[in-house]
Design an enzyme around this catalytic site. Structure first.
Site, short mmCIF file in Angstrom:
data_model
loop_
_atom_site.label_atom_id
_atom_site.label_comp_id
_atom_site.label_asym_id
_atom_site.label_seq_id
_atom_site.Cartn_x
_atom_site.Cartn_y
_atom_site.Cartn_z
N ASP A 2 0.84 -1.19 -0.08
CA ASP A 2 -0.16 0.06 0.01
C ASP A 2 0.70 1.24 0.14
O ASP A 2 1.93 1.32 0.71
CB ASP A 2 -1.05 -0.10 1.20
CG ASP A 2 -2.30 0.92 1.02
OD1 ASP A 2 -2.27 1.36 -0.19
OD2 ASP A 2 -2.73 1.34 2.28
N ASN A 4 1.55 2.90 -3.22
CA ASN A 4 1.96 3.37 -4.37
C ASN A 4 1.56 4.62 -4.96
O ASN A 4 2.45 5.53 -5.40
CB ASN A 4 2.00 2.14 -5.21
CG ASN A 4 2.53 0.96 -5.21
OD1 ASN A 4 3.38 0.97 -4.33
ND2 ASN A 4 1.95 -0.32 -5.77
N GLY A 5 0.26 4.95 -5.03
CA GLY A 5 -0.40 5.89 -5.55
C GLY A 5 0.18 7.29 -4.97
O GLY A 5 0.54 8.33 -5.47
N THR A 48 -9.70 -8.19 -4.88
CA THR A 48 -10.79 -8.36 -5.49
C THR A 48 -11.63 -6.96 -5.55
O THR A 48 -12.02 -6.72 -6.63
CB THR A 48 -11.73 -9.57 -5.08
OG1 THR A 48 -11.78 -9.13 -3.40
CG2 THR A 48 -11.25 -10.74 -5.12
N GLU A 49 -11.32 -6.14 -4.71
CA GLU A 49 -11.92 -5.15 -4.30
C GLU A 49 -11.34 -3.91 -5.37
O GLU A 49 -11.93 -3.03 -5.58
CB GLU A 49 -12.13 -4.17 -3.26
CG GLU A 49 -13.18 -5.27 -2.23
CD GLU A 49 -12.43 -6.72 -1.62
OE1 GLU A 49 -11.49 -6.73 -1.51
OE2 GLU A 49 -13.45 -7.55 -1.48
N ASN A 50 -10.10 -4.14 -5.83
CA ASN A 50 -9.49 -3.25 -6.62
C ASN A 50 -9.85 -2.86 -7.97
O ASN A 50 -9.58 -2.10 -8.59
CB ASN A 50 -7.80 -3.51 -6.65
CG ASN A 50 -7.07 -3.02 -5.49
OD1 ASN A 50 -6.17 -3.80 -4.90
ND2 ASN A 50 -7.82 -2.33 -4.62
N TRP A 51 -10.96 -3.82 -8.38
CA TRP A 51 -11.47 -3.72 -9.71
C TRP A 51 -12.49 -2.73 -9.83
O TRP A 51 -12.77 -2.14 -10.75
CB TRP A 51 -12.22 -4.96 -9.93
CG TRP A 51 -11.62 -6.28 -10.21
CD1 TRP A 51 -11.57 -7.50 -9.33
CD2 TRP A 51 -10.65 -6.66 -11.35
NE1 TRP A 51 -10.75 -8.45 -9.88
CE2 TRP A 51 -10.32 -8.07 -11.01
CE3 TRP A 51 -10.48 -5.94 -12.62
CZ2 TRP A 51 -9.44 -8.78 -12.15
CZ3 TRP A 51 -9.37 -6.69 -13.41
CH2 TRP A 51 -9.02 -7.78 -13.18
#
Ligand code: IPE
Ligand code: MG
Length: 237
Positions: A2, A4-5, A48-51
Site C-alpha cells: 500500500d 504506491n499512488g 478483488t475490491e481493486n477492480w
C-alpha cells in the site's frame, strides 16, 4: 503493497508510476529477507475490491503486472524463487493468465523463498470458494477440521503468516488472508510501499523476534505463584 499512488503523487507523477516503482522493489526485498531465513513471502498486489478503481488505473495495473511477470520471472528463477499465484485467475486477461501459469511452471521446483503473489485475491472470496469446493467434493461434515479447511485455501502449500507488514499507514487488514492471519503478528508502518527498504525491514524483523506469541495461552513467566496449584508451589517455610 500500500502507498504506491501516494508515493507517485508526492513526486508529481501519475499514480501508475507508483505501481511501477512498487514492483521494482520486490527483488531487493527478497534479497533482504532470504538471508534472514524467511521462507515464504506473500505480496498483496491486487485485491478483488481493486477492480472497483477507475478503469484507467485498473488497466494500468494490469499492464504493470504483465510487464513485471515478463521481465522479472527469469531473474527470480535464477535466484531459486518459487512463484505461486494466490487468487482468482478467471478475471485476468488470457495472456496474463498464461504468463502467470508459465511463471509457476518454470519455478515450481525451486527451493528458495516461495513468493506468493496475491493478485485478484480476497480473503472472503477465498473462504467461500473453499466452502463450495468442500461441498462439491461431498465431504462428511464431521471430517472437516481446521487442517482440512486450510488445504482448500489458495495457500494450501504454505504455513500461516508469522508476520504481516502493512505499509502506507492504514491500520486494517483489508480482506487479506482472513483465515490464515488468525495469530499473525501485525506491523504497521507509515512508510509507503516503494520506500520500504532493507534498513526498515531489518528493524521489523528485530521487533518481530522480540514479540512473545502466546496463541491464546500463557507463557510460564506470566503466571504468579498464586495462580499455580498448591502442590506445584514451593514449600512455605
Ligand atoms: C497499493 O497502492 C497498490 C494497489 C492497490 C494495486 P495504492 O494504489 O493503494 O496506493 P495509495 O494508497 O493510493 O497511496
Ligand atoms: Mg491504498
Amino acid at each position: 503493497m500500500d502507498g504506491n499512488g501516494r508515493w507517485a503523487q508526492k513526486q508529481g507523477l501519475p499514480r501508475i508510476a507508483g505501481h511501477e516503482a512498487g514492483v521494482q522493489c520486490i527483488q531487493g526485498i527478497l534479497e533482504t529477507l532470504a538471508p534472514k531465513g524467511v521462507k515464504f513471502v506473500t505480496l498483496y498486489a491486487f485485491s478483488t475490491e481493486n477492480w472497483g478503481r477507475p478503469q484507467e488505473e485498473v488497466d494500468g495495473i494490469m499492464d504493470v503486472f504483465s510487464e513485471a511477470v515478463a521481465s522479472q520471472t527469469q531473474a527470480l528463477h535464477e535466484k531459486n524463487v518459487r512463484i505461486v499465484h494466490v487468487g482468482k485467475t478467471e478475471n485476468l486477461n488470457p495472456d496474463l493468465r498464461e504468463a502467470v501459469a508459465e511463471a509457476q511452471r518454470l519455478t515450481r521446483n525451486n527451493t528458495g523463498i516461495t513468493l506468493n503473489v496475491a493478485f485478484d485475491y480476497g480473503g472472503r472470496a477465498e473462504i467461500l470458494e473453499a466452502v463450495r469446493r468442500i461441498i462439491k467434493d461431498g465431504l462428511d461434515p464431521d471430517v472437516i477440521d481446521e487442517e482440512l479447511f486450510s488445504r482448500y485455501l489458495f495457500t494450501a502449500h504454505c504455513p500461516d503468516p508469522d508476520l504481516i507488514i502493512r505499509t502506507g499507514g492504514e491500520q486494517r487488514i483489508s480482506n487479506f488472508l482472513l483465515w490464515q492471519s488468525a495469530y499473525s503478528e501485525i506491523y504497521h508502518t507509515p512508510t509507503l510501499w516503494p520506500d520500504l527498504g532493507a534498513d526498515e525491514l531489518e528493524e521489523v524483523l528485530v521487533s518481530f523476534s522480540l514479540r512473545r506469541r502466546r496463541y491464546g495461552g500463557l507463557n510460564p513467566e506470566d503466571q504468579s505463584p498464586e495462580d499455580q496449584a498448591p502442590e506445584a508451589r514451593a514449600p512455605q517455610k
